[in-house]
Design a protein around this motif. Structure first.
Motif, PDB file in Angstrom:
ATOM      1  N   LEU A  11      83.317  79.931  95.900  1.00  0.00           N
ATOM      2  CA  LEU A  11      84.234  78.924  96.415  1.00  0.00           C
ATOM      3  C   LEU A  11      84.280  77.744  95.457  1.00  0.00           C
ATOM      4  O   LEU A  11      83.238  77.237  95.041  1.00  0.00           O
ATOM      5  CB  LEU A  11      83.772  78.436  97.794  1.00  0.00           C
ATOM      6  N   PRO A  12      85.451  77.283  95.075  1.00  0.00           N
ATOM      7  CA  PRO A  12      85.529  76.142  94.158  1.00  0.00           C
ATOM      8  C   PRO A  12      84.979  74.873  94.807  1.00  0.00           C
ATOM      9  O   PRO A  12      85.060  74.701  96.021  1.00  0.00           O
ATOM     10  CB  PRO A  12      87.037  76.012  93.890  1.00  0.00           C
ATOM     11  N   GLY A  13      84.389  73.994  93.965  1.00  0.00           N
ATOM     12  CA  GLY A  13      83.877  72.719  94.458  1.00  0.00           C
ATOM     13  C   GLY A  13      82.387  72.694  94.704  1.00  0.00           C
ATOM     14  O   GLY A  13      81.858  71.721  95.235  1.00  0.00           O
ATOM     15  N   LEU A  14      81.680  73.763  94.314  1.00  0.00           N
ATOM     16  CA  LEU A  14      80.232  73.820  94.568  1.00  0.00           C
ATOM     17  C   LEU A  14      79.480  72.668  93.913  1.00  0.00           C
ATOM     18  O   LEU A  14      78.433  72.238  94.423  1.00  0.00           O
ATOM     19  CB  LEU A  14      79.672  75.164  94.060  1.00  0.00           C
ATOM     20  N   GLU A  15      80.003  72.158  92.801  1.00  0.00           N
ATOM     21  CA  GLU A  15      79.315  71.066  92.109  1.00  0.00           C
ATOM     22  C   GLU A  15      79.222  69.822  92.982  1.00  0.00           C
ATOM     23  O   GLU A  15      78.365  68.956  92.748  1.00  0.00           O
ATOM     24  CB  GLU A  15      80.039  70.747  90.795  1.00  0.00           C
ATOM     25  N   GLN A  16      80.049  69.720  94.001  1.00  0.00           N
ATOM     26  CA  GLN A  16      80.023  68.560  94.884  1.00  0.00           C
ATOM     27  C   GLN A  16      78.748  68.500  95.724  1.00  0.00           C
ATOM     28  O   GLN A  16      78.422  67.448  96.274  1.00  0.00           O
ATOM     29  CB  GLN A  16      81.238  68.567  95.811  1.00  0.00           C
ATOM     30  N   LEU A  17      78.034  69.617  95.801  1.00  0.00           N
ATOM     31  CA  LEU A  17      76.802  69.649  96.589  1.00  0.00           C
ATOM     32  C   LEU A  17      75.601  69.138  95.806  1.00  0.00           C
ATOM     33  O   LEU A  17      74.512  68.985  96.363  1.00  0.00           O
ATOM     34  CB  LEU A  17      76.523  71.079  97.077  1.00  0.00           C
ATOM     35  N   GLY A  18      75.770  68.882  94.517  1.00  0.00           N
ATOM     36  CA  GLY A  18      74.661  68.380  93.714  1.00  0.00           C
ATOM     37  C   GLY A  18      73.877  69.495  93.062  1.00  0.00           C
ATOM     38  O   GLY A  18      74.143  70.688  93.248  1.00  0.00           O
ATOM     39  N   GLY A  19      72.837  69.111  92.309  1.00  0.00           N
ATOM     40  CA  GLY A  19      72.076  70.070  91.518  1.00  0.00           C
ATOM     41  C   GLY A  19      71.238  71.037  92.327  1.00  0.00           C
ATOM     42  O   GLY A  19      71.280  72.238  92.127  1.00  0.00           O
ATOM     43  N   SER A  20      70.443  70.540  93.283  1.00  0.00           N
ATOM     44  CA  SER A  20      69.552  71.392  94.097  1.00  0.00           C
ATOM     45  C   SER A  20      69.737  71.062  95.569  1.00  0.00           C
ATOM     46  O   SER A  20      68.875  70.444  96.209  1.00  0.00           O
ATOM     47  CB  SER A  20      68.089  71.183  93.680  1.00  0.00           C
ATOM     48  N   PRO A  21      70.866  71.445  96.153  1.00  0.00           N
ATOM     49  CA  PRO A  21      71.139  71.083  97.544  1.00  0.00           C
ATOM     50  C   PRO A  21      70.233  71.817  98.523  1.00  0.00           C
ATOM     51  O   PRO A  21      69.881  72.975  98.311  1.00  0.00           O
ATOM     52  CB  PRO A  21      72.602  71.499  97.725  1.00  0.00           C
ATOM     53  N   ASP A  22      69.837  71.121  99.567  1.00  0.00           N
ATOM     54  CA  ASP A  22      69.010  71.685 100.627  1.00  0.00           C
ATOM     55  C   ASP A  22      69.935  72.097 101.773  1.00  0.00           C
ATOM     56  O   ASP A  22      70.410  71.246 102.536  1.00  0.00           O
ATOM     57  CB  ASP A  22      67.991  70.643 101.100  1.00  0.00           C
ATOM     58  N   ALA A  23      70.195  73.393 101.900  1.00  0.00           N
ATOM     59  CA  ALA A  23      71.165  73.880 102.875  1.00  0.00           C
ATOM     60  C   ALA A  23      70.762  73.516 104.299  1.00  0.00           C
ATOM     61  O   ALA A  23      71.601  73.104 105.105  1.00  0.00           O
ATOM     62  CB  ALA A  23      71.326  75.394 102.741  1.00  0.00           C
ATOM     63  N   ALA A  24      69.471  73.673 104.621  1.00  0.00           N
ATOM     64  CA  ALA A  24      69.009  73.397 105.986  1.00  0.00           C
ATOM     65  C   ALA A  24      69.194  71.924 106.340  1.00  0.00           C
ATOM     66  O   ALA A  24      69.644  71.581 107.440  1.00  0.00           O
ATOM     67  CB  ALA A  24      67.552  73.808 106.136  1.00  0.00           C
ATOM     68  N   ALA A  25      68.855  71.046 105.408  1.00  0.00           N
ATOM     69  CA  ALA A  25      68.981  69.609 105.665  1.00  0.00           C
ATOM     70  C   ALA A  25      70.439  69.203 105.807  1.00  0.00           C
ATOM     71  O   ALA A  25      70.793  68.403 106.687  1.00  0.00           O
ATOM     72  CB  ALA A  25      68.310  68.820 104.534  1.00  0.00           C
ATOM     73  N   ILE A  26      71.295  69.752 104.949  1.00  0.00           N
ATOM     74  CA  ILE A  26      72.721  69.425 105.030  1.00  0.00           C
ATOM     75  C   ILE A  26      73.308  69.922 106.347  1.00  0.00           C
ATOM     76  O   ILE A  26      74.057  69.216 107.025  1.00  0.00           O
ATOM     77  CB  ILE A  26      73.478  70.033 103.840  1.00  0.00           C
ATOM     78  N   ALA A  27      72.948  71.147 106.735  1.00  0.00           N
ATOM     79  CA  ALA A  27      73.458  71.713 107.983  1.00  0.00           C
ATOM     80  C   ALA A  27      73.002  70.879 109.181  1.00  0.00           C
ATOM     81  O   ALA A  27      73.781  70.636 110.112  1.00  0.00           O
ATOM     82  CB  ALA A  27      72.992  73.158 108.134  1.00  0.00           C
ATOM     83  N   LYS A  28      71.763  70.440 109.163  1.00  0.00           N
ATOM     84  CA  LYS A  28      71.241  69.621 110.263  1.00  0.00           C
ATOM     85  C   LYS A  28      71.997  68.302 110.360  1.00  0.00           C
ATOM     86  O   LYS A  28      72.339  67.835 111.452  1.00  0.00           O
ATOM     87  CB  LYS A  28      69.751  69.373 110.059  1.00  0.00           C
ATOM     88  N   SER A  29      72.277  67.695 109.209  1.00  0.00           N
ATOM     89  CA  SER A  29      73.015  66.440 109.181  1.00  0.00           C
ATOM     90  C   SER A  29      74.437  66.619 109.704  1.00  0.00           C
ATOM     91  O   SER A  29      74.945  65.780 110.456  1.00  0.00           O
ATOM     92  CB  SER A  29      73.057  65.894 107.752  1.00  0.00           C
ATOM     93  N   ILE A  30      75.068  67.719 109.344  1.00  0.00           N
ATOM     94  CA  ILE A  30      76.437  67.981 109.794  1.00  0.00           C
ATOM     95  C   ILE A  30      76.468  68.215 111.299  1.00  0.00           C
ATOM     96  O   ILE A  30      77.343  67.707 112.008  1.00  0.00           O
ATOM     97  CB  ILE A  30      77.021  69.184 109.030  1.00  0.00           C
ATOM     98  N   GLN A  31      75.513  68.976 111.792  1.00  0.00           N
ATOM     99  CA  GLN A  31      75.466  69.253 113.227  1.00  0.00           C
ATOM    100  C   GLN A  31      75.204  67.988 114.043  1.00  0.00           C
ATOM    101  O   GLN A  31      75.704  67.837 115.155  1.00  0.00           O
ATOM    102  CB  GLN A  31      74.394  70.298 113.519  1.00  0.00           C
ATOM    103  N   ALA A  32      74.441  67.047 113.472  1.00  0.00           N
ATOM    104  CA  ALA A  32      74.130  65.804 114.176  1.00  0.00           C
ATOM    105  C   ALA A  32      75.361  64.916 114.319  1.00  0.00           C
ATOM    106  O   ALA A  32      75.547  64.254 115.347  1.00  0.00           O
ATOM    107  CB  ALA A  32      73.021  65.048 113.446  1.00  0.00           C
ATOM    108  N   ASN A  33      76.208  64.895 113.290  1.00  0.00           N
ATOM    109  CA  ASN A  33      77.399  64.040 113.336  1.00  0.00           C
ATOM    110  C   ASN A  33      78.515  64.679 112.515  1.00  0.00           C
ATOM    111  O   ASN A  33      78.777  64.268 111.381  1.00  0.00           O
ATOM    112  CB  ASN A  33      77.077  62.637 112.808  1.00  0.00           C
ATOM    113  N   PRO A  34      79.183  65.672 113.080  1.00  0.00           N
ATOM    114  CA  PRO A  34      80.185  66.411 112.304  1.00  0.00           C
ATOM    115  C   PRO A  34      81.362  65.552 111.848  1.00  0.00           C
ATOM    116  O   PRO A  34      81.898  65.759 110.765  1.00  0.00           O
ATOM    117  CB  PRO A  34      80.642  67.515 113.264  1.00  0.00           C
TER     118      PRO A  34
END
Length: 480
Positions: A80-103
């Motif tokens: 998927l284009p735009g992966l660089e927007q997630l940064g160098g070493s993104p933490d999927a679990a932490a990002i998902a938790k943050s999104i679920q807390a305040n989508p």
């Protein structure tokens, strides 16, 4: 003001015009307005079971666990284009938790992460809740030519499994069977299978068919084949005690002669019209069609220009008729090249990497094919393997979600203007576009890309207004 023609002097001119308009309206009633499945999964009749849909969903989820355990891995798998927007070493679990807390905050602050994470988790939810939208019990290519006794046995067995699924509530929302072609060689076998299947099924269900039950006729070449199937259906309805018109059919457009007849005339409408009101869908067959066009196997794929030409002809011929259109299949399947699975101790690390690469490449190809179909107005396609369900829903959900905000703003503003043309940004909308925007939301809700509550919040329309499926009715209600 003075006039030269009396008001009632034009009746002889307008009476035949009115009749012509009425005939036109009967031929082109417009979209059906009910739900269209996003795919049709084909499986050999000898393999069909009452719980097939559930088992296919479980296999798809297992593949996600193995080859895309989080949304970042999945985004990388299908590139998927735009992966660089997630940064160098993104933490999927932490990002998902943050999104679920305040989508809502995530949508504004990190829209790409919200988008990819939402697609990924809604795909998983869909595979648990409704893994298959439409299934065809296949007695053609997926079953092959077998001795009559063997096909008879499987026709009865598949009907029994379908009846059991109906009783257990385990069937997908749409289901049916694909019979063999109505050519001279296979016509009698085709009718015999249909007869046995329906007789056994109705005998087990007390005369009840599943909702949204379709009969698919492959390799149609001449209208007489459609009319013959319609006549067989009529005879079966009478014999089995079904109301007239119960049995609905789909035609497979997969030969050059399906497009143009021997006189060089477009053959598509005559094929459907010959089904005597029973035709509800037309499915494009990629590989038979390209083979019939003389295209070599290496270049037979859904995005070939020859396929786009045929599908454009289908769209033009069937526009406004209410006939659903479906694109073909991707035959490169997302399966590991080494037996045992990526996490199995029976494969080496290198073999595991090769397995991941093979599945990811097939996923990416399937995703691109579906995107091509959606962009060109084909909202349904074929799937041949359970692991393709992953990218089917990912492609469909991402297609709707990526333009959700813009479509919401346009529809909301358009409704507020009460059908007066409005300009939002650089996009000019007219009344026909209003119905198109409404159809966008209906398709997105039906497949699970967005929820009804989300659509209501984003557009200001009530769920009752969405259910009306009519832009004109919504405007009339708002004006009152």
């Amino acid at each position: 003001m003075k006039r030269s023609l009396a008001a009632d002097s034009l009746k002889d001119i307008f009476a035949p015009l009115q009749r012509a308009h009425e005939a036109f309206a009967s031929r082109y009633p417009g979209p059906r307005g009910d739900r269209q499945p996003v795919h049709t999964v084909y499986g050999g009749a000898h393999l069909f079971r009452a719980d097939t849909a559930k088992r296919l969903g479980e296999k798809a989820l297992e593949a996600m666990d193995e080859y895309a355990p989080d949304f970042i891995a999945f985004a990388r798998a299908i590139e998927l284009p735009g992966l660089e927007q997630l940064g160098g070493s993104p933490d999927a679990a932490a990002i998902a938790k943050s999104i679920q807390a305040n989508p809502e905050a995530a949508r504004k602050d990190n829209r790409y992460a919200w988008f990819v994470c939402t697609v990924y988790h809604r795909v998983r939810e869909k595979l648990r809740r409704e893994p298959v939208e439409d299934f065809r019990i296949d007695f053609e290519d997926g079953f092959g030519n077998r001795p009559d006794e063997e096909e008879d046995r499987f026709a009865a067995a598949a009907a029994g499994e379908l009846g059991a699924g109906l009783a257990a509530g385990s069937l997908p929302p749409f289901i049916g069977l694909r019979i063999k072609p109505f050519n001279e060689e296979l016509r009698n076998r085709s009718v015999r299978t249909l007869d046995i299947f329906l007789t056994e099924l109705l005998g087990k269900t007390g005369g009840k068919l599943p909702k949204n039950f379709f009969i698919t006729l492959p390799k149609v070449t001449i209208p007489k084949e459609s009319s013959a199937l319609a006549a067989v259906c009529s005879r079966l309805e009478s014999t089995l005690g079904l109301p007239a018109g119960t049995l609905q059919v789909e035609l497979m457009i997969e030969t050059p002669q399906s497009i143009f007849n021997e006189r060089g005339e477009l053959n598509l409408l005559p094929l459907a019209a010959a089904a005597q009101g029973r035709c509800v869908g037309a499915h494009f067959g990629t590989y038979d069609y390209t083979a019939g066009r003389g295209i070599t196997a290496a270049h037979q794929h859904m995005m070939h220009f020859a396929c786009d030409f045929a599908k454009e002809a289908m769209q033009l011929a069937y526009a406004g008729t209410g006939i659903w259109l479906s694109d073909g299949a991707t035959n490169i399947l997302p399966v590991p090249v080494h037996h045992g699975g990526a996490n199995s101790s029976s494969v080496t690390r290198k073999q595991s990497e090769e397995n991941h690469k093979a599945v990811h490449q097939a996923w990416k190809l399937h995703f691109e094919h579906i995107r091509h179909s959606l962009v060109n107005g084909f909202y349904q396609g074929w799937d041949l393997h359970p692991v393709q369900l992953v990218t089917r829903y990912a492609a469909v959900f991402s297609f709707f979600l990526e333009s959700l905000d813009a479509a919401s703003e346009r529809l909301r503003n358009f409704i507020e203007k009460a059908a007066q043309a409005t300009l939002v940004g650089e996009v000019f909308d007219d009344a026909a576009t209003g119905q198109g925007l409404l159809n966008y939301f209906l398709r997105a809700i039906n497949c699970g890309a967005i929820t009804a509550d989300e659509a209501q919040r984003l557009t200001g329309l009530t769920q009752a207004e969405f259910r009306s499926a009519s832009f004109v009715k919504i405007l009339d209600g708002r004006k009152k």
